[in-house]
Enzyme design. Structure first.
Site, short mmCIF file in Angstrom:
data_model
loop_
_atom_site.label_atom_id
_atom_site.label_comp_id
_atom_site.label_asym_id
_atom_site.label_seq_id
_atom_site.Cartn_x
_atom_site.Cartn_y
_atom_site.Cartn_z
CB ALA A 67 -14.06 57.66 -32.66
CD GLU A 135 -11.75 56.94 -25.32
OE1 GLU A 135 -10.86 57.03 -24.44
OE2 GLU A 135 -11.71 56.12 -26.25
N1 CO8 Z 1 -11.02 62.97 -35.13
C1 CO8 Z 1 -11.07 63.81 -36.17
N2 CO8 Z 1 -10.01 64.54 -36.60
C2 CO8 Z 1 -8.85 64.38 -35.94
C3 CO8 Z 1 -8.72 63.51 -34.84
C4 CO8 Z 1 -9.86 62.77 -34.44
N3 CO8 Z 1 -9.83 61.88 -33.44
N4 CO8 Z 1 -7.44 63.59 -34.39
C5 CO8 Z 1 -6.81 64.47 -35.18
N5 CO8 Z 1 -7.66 64.95 -36.12
C6 CO8 Z 1 -7.38 65.93 -37.17
C7 CO8 Z 1 -7.27 67.33 -36.60
O1 CO8 Z 1 -8.56 67.88 -36.44
C8 CO8 Z 1 -6.45 68.01 -37.66
O2 CO8 Z 1 -7.29 68.31 -38.76
P1 CO8 Z 1 -7.29 69.81 -39.38
O3 CO8 Z 1 -5.91 69.97 -39.94
O4 CO8 Z 1 -8.38 69.72 -40.42
O5 CO8 Z 1 -7.58 70.72 -38.26
C9 CO8 Z 1 -5.50 66.92 -38.11
O6 CO8 Z 1 -6.10 65.68 -37.72
C10 CO8 Z 1 -4.14 67.02 -37.45
O7 CO8 Z 1 -4.34 67.03 -36.06
P2 CO8 Z 1 -3.68 68.13 -35.07
O8 CO8 Z 1 -3.46 69.41 -35.81
O9 CO8 Z 1 -4.49 68.17 -33.83
O10 CO8 Z 1 -2.25 67.44 -34.81
P3 CO8 Z 1 -1.32 67.65 -33.53
O11 CO8 Z 1 -0.03 67.01 -33.86
O12 CO8 Z 1 -1.33 69.05 -33.08
O13 CO8 Z 1 -2.04 66.79 -32.36
C11 CO8 Z 1 -3.15 64.84 -31.47
C12 CO8 Z 1 -2.15 65.39 -32.51
C13 CO8 Z 1 -2.58 64.99 -30.06
C14 CO8 Z 1 -3.36 63.36 -31.78
C15 CO8 Z 1 -4.47 65.61 -31.58
O14 CO8 Z 1 -4.88 65.62 -32.95
C16 CO8 Z 1 -5.59 65.01 -30.78
O15 CO8 Z 1 -5.65 65.20 -29.58
N6 CO8 Z 1 -6.54 64.33 -31.46
C17 CO8 Z 1 -7.71 63.76 -30.81
C18 CO8 Z 1 -7.34 62.51 -30.02
C19 CO8 Z 1 -8.54 61.96 -29.31
O16 CO8 Z 1 -9.14 62.59 -28.45
N7 CO8 Z 1 -8.93 60.73 -29.65
C20 CO8 Z 1 -10.03 60.02 -29.03
C21 CO8 Z 1 -11.30 60.30 -29.75
S1 CO8 Z 1 -12.70 59.65 -28.90
C22 CO8 Z 1 -12.69 58.01 -29.29
O17 CO8 Z 1 -11.83 57.50 -29.98
C23 CO8 Z 1 -13.83 57.25 -28.73
C24 CO8 Z 1 -14.03 55.89 -29.40
C25 CO8 Z 1 -15.40 55.32 -29.13
C26 CO8 Z 1 -16.45 55.97 -30.02
C27 CO8 Z 1 -17.79 55.33 -29.80
C28 CO8 Z 1 -18.85 55.58 -30.91
C29 CO8 Z 1 -18.93 56.89 -31.57
#
Ligand code: CO8
Length: 260
Positions: A67, A135
């Site tokens: 998300a 999460e």
């Molecule tokens: N949301 C928003 N932006 C994101 C997300 C995300 N989930 N994941 C990555 N991005 C963005 C980063 O912020 C970054 O943007 P910017 O360049 O503007 O800073 C861009 O994508 C590239 O990401 P990274 O620089 O972090 O790339 P890396 O290769 O260093 O890392 C990862 C990749 C490991 C995937 C890392 O981006 C990460 O950990 N992302 C988050 C993963 C995560 O925690 N996902 C779970 C989210 S919670 C969820 O899904 C709950 C669902 C239920 C919701 C219920 C209702 C609301």
């Protein structure tokens, strides 16, 4: 229909749905859910002749990284719960879609991304795919069905571990655990999914739809899957497709199903 966050293409009756937010690793924001809902509730059901649907992510790094966390800070308990329920309902549209839906997982499938892949009927992982429900690292629980479907696919023991640690697993481990159907070289996920849809498209469309319903019925509270099975077996026996399938076997020819 044009979508802000989805790119849709049609290759000979196979619809490829690309989540198209590569700048955010295809994270699912509110607009993506609006688009997915419109696609799966209005657009796709009208295309009755399609063979199936493939969902993938734009770029070569991520399927869906969850998300959109940048939308989280505006949430309160009521709005968060409502959004979680809305997402679950939209993923049910995918899980209950009458044609096969395959996730072509081309990189990160985290949180909502892993949940989206699990709502699909089959999953093809590229060698670089990474799955997880991180999460708890954000102080929340999965919201789009992950705490339930992960158990269905990999069992309580490993599901509990992944959900508690928020850790990631790679494509090979996902295959070994039964989370994905195949692992293919990076970039070949969509081709493999097309190959499978090429096969399912030769089968009886009503039978395909009923198989999806029956497998889902196993996990639906209040449904007796065995009872549904003999009922649907009877319903299928009343179709022209059943007569055609049996006749084609006896006449040693390919069946020409009409979906009737
Ligand atoms: N949301 C928003 N932006 C994101 C997300 C995300 N989930 N994941 C990555 N991005 C963005 C980063 O912020 C970054 O943007 P910017 O360049 O503007 O800073 C861009 O994508 C590239 O990401 P990274 O620089 O972090 O790339 P890396 O290769 O260093 O890392 C990862 C990749 C490991 C995937 C890392 O981006 C990460 O950990 N992302 C988050 C993963 C995560 O925690 N996902 C779970 C989210 S919670 C969820 O899904 C709950 C669902 C239920 C919701 C219920 C209702 C609301």
């Amino acid at each position: 229909m044009a979508y802000e966050t989805l790119h849709i293409s049609d290759d000979n009756g196979i619809l490829l749905v690309t989540i198209n937010r590569p700048q955010a690793l295809n994270a699912l924001n509110a607009q993506t859910f609006t688009d997915l809902k419109a696609f799966f509730s209005e657009d796709a059901p009208k295309r009755s002749n399609i063979k199936g649907i493939i969902i993938t992510g734009a770029g070569d790094k991520s399927f869906v990284a969850g998300a959109d966390i940048k939308e989280f800070l505006a949430l309160n308990p009521e709005s968060a719960s409502a959004l979680s329920k809305r997402g679950q309902d939209i993923f049910f549209l995918i899980e209950r879609f009458p044609k096969p839906v395959i996730a072509a997982v081309n990189g990160f499938a985290l949180g909502g991304g892993c949940e989206l892949a699990m709502a699909c009927h089959l999953r093809i992982a590229g060698a670089n795919a990474r799955f997880g429900q991180p999460e708890v690292s954000l102080g929340i629980v999965p919201g789009y069905g992950g705490s339930q479907r992960l158990i269905q696919y990999i069992g309580k023991t490993k599901a509990m571990e992944l959900l508690l640690t928020g850790g990631m697993i790679g494509a090979d481990e996902a295959l070994q655990l039964g989370l994905v159907n195949y692992v293919v070289p990076q970039g070949e996920e969509v081709e493999k999914a097309k190959e499978i849809l090429g096969k399912t498209a030769t089968k009886g469309p009503i039978a395909i739809q009923k198989v999806i319903e029956l497998v889902n019925a196993h996990f639906q509270v209040g449904q007796d899957g065995f009872e549904r099975e003999y009922q649907e077996f009877g319903n299928c026996a009343g179709t022209a497709d059943f007569m055609e399938g049996a006749a084609a076997f006896i006449e040693k020819r390919k069946a020409e199903f009409k979906g009737k």
